[in-house]
Design an enzyme around this catalytic site. Structure first.
Site, PDB file in Angstrom:
ATOM      1  N   LYS A   1      15.315 -16.441 -38.394  1.00 33.70           N
ATOM      2  CA  LYS A   1      15.961 -15.769 -39.521  1.00 33.70           C
ATOM      3  C   LYS A   1      16.297 -16.768 -40.604  1.00 33.70           C
ATOM      4  CE  LYS A   1      20.305 -17.426 -38.755  1.00 33.70           C
ATOM      5  NZ  LYS A   1      21.048 -18.326 -39.678  1.00 33.70           N
TER       6      LYS A   1
ATOM      7  N   ASP B   1      24.826 -14.209 -33.950  1.00 28.11           N
ATOM      8  CA  ASP B   1      23.495 -13.982 -34.514  1.00 28.11           C
ATOM      9  C   ASP B   1      22.560 -13.238 -33.568  1.00 28.11           C
ATOM     10  OD1 ASP B   1      24.227 -15.289 -36.817  1.00 28.11           O
ATOM     11  OD2 ASP B   1      23.155 -17.151 -36.371  1.00 28.11           O
TER      12      ASP B   1
END
Length: 306
Positions: free
Chosen positions: A10, A137
């Site tokens: 990401k 996350d």
């Protein structure tokens, strides 16, 4: 039987950070975009839980119970009252300790793979709940695409993305500790009024339109000053990428990977080459996003020996 799951890296196109909470965490407005750099996690039955790893940076990956992939397997097994005996093999391609959620990706990938291997049938909400237990996350690594994360970043709202965004990522010669970067953020902000983080309307609109110029004008990372304070050389990498024609440059998450938004694949190749020759980074990678979240890519059943 073995199950292999592919999970993306990401980049944080916005990372808004609030003041430290009493529990030590920070409220975030975290706009995630998954990009096409992937780890693959393969799980097979075993007498006991063990973790192996290969690929770039594999020597930096813990192979004990602190690995998020191992913790994911143990947590799912505990919920369903079964033995967590599996062999977890991680094929690394996401930069290690680079602010691109490689460890979180491994946790999400192991969770999906173990769910499939064991046939636990956990619903998506339950998997997301386990992900949130594992780390801030990890839920996004399961979901992929683009999303706004609030709270610690684990409370996700999917976001519309109207096109493909092209990136160059420059890997630094050493890592940065995420807790250390947050501590430096707190130190730098001591005595100041830190506002509650909110998602940028301009940034969300740019994502929805698929407009790289508008996105370049709207990206932000409140942790960047702290990362640069601890790792001043990153400023040279950012400058080199901008000079090579990147639309914008920023530290990815808590760093030390730096991210450069470009117009397309040709521009990505040019910026990547310029960064390599600048001598300001260890290596570079190119990728585009959004990319899908944790996805089963292979299941193999081997007949028992006769």
């Amino acid at each position: 039987m073995s199950v292999t799951v592919r999970v993306p890296a990401k980049v944080n196109v916005q990372l808004g950070v609030g003041a430290a909470r009493p529990d030590g965490y920070h409220d975030l407005a975290n706009v995630f975009l998954a990009v096409g750099l992937y780890d693959e996690i393969t799980v097979t039955p075993a007498d006991e839980l063990r973790v192996t790893c290969d690929g770039p940076g594999a020597d930096q990956v813990p192979l004990d119970r602190t690995n998020l992939a191992a913790r994911a397997a143990e947590t799912l097994a505990a919920r369903y009252g079964r033995d967590p005996g599996v062999h977890l093999h991680i094929a690394k391609d996401i930069p290690v300790a680079g602010g691109m959620a490689g460890g979180s990706a491994d946790g999400a990938g192991a969770l999906v793979a173990c769910d499939a291997l064991w046939g636990t049938g956990a619903c998506r909400d339950e998997l997301l709940d386990i992900c949130a237990e594992l780390g801030s996350d990890v839920p996004f690594s399961l979901v992929g695409g683009a999303a706004l994360g609030i709270g610690r970043g684990e409370q996700l709202t999917p976001l519309e993305v109207g096109g493909t965004f092209h990136w160059v990522f420059a890997m630094a010669g050493r890592g940065l500790s995420t807790p250390a970067v947050f501590r430096e953020f707190d130190r730098l902000g001591e005595g100041t009024d830190i506002p509650e983080p909110v998602a940028s309307g301009d940034l969300l609109a740019a994502l929805a339109k698929g407009d790289p110029d508008a996105l370049a004008a709207a990206v932000s990372n409140d942790l960047q000053p702290a990362a640069l304070s601890l790792f001043p050389e990153l400023a040279d990498t950012l400058a080199a990428g901008r000079a090579a024609g990147a639309l914008t440059a920023l530290v990815s998450g808590s760093g030390p990977t730096t991210a450069f938004l470009v117009r397309g694949p040709e521009a990505a190749a040019e910026v990547a080459q310029a960064l390599l020759t600048s001598g300001t980074c260890r290596t570079v990678r190119t990728a585009s996003g959004p990319a899908p979240g944790a996805t089963i890519i292979d299941t193999t059943t081997t007949a028992p020996a006769r």
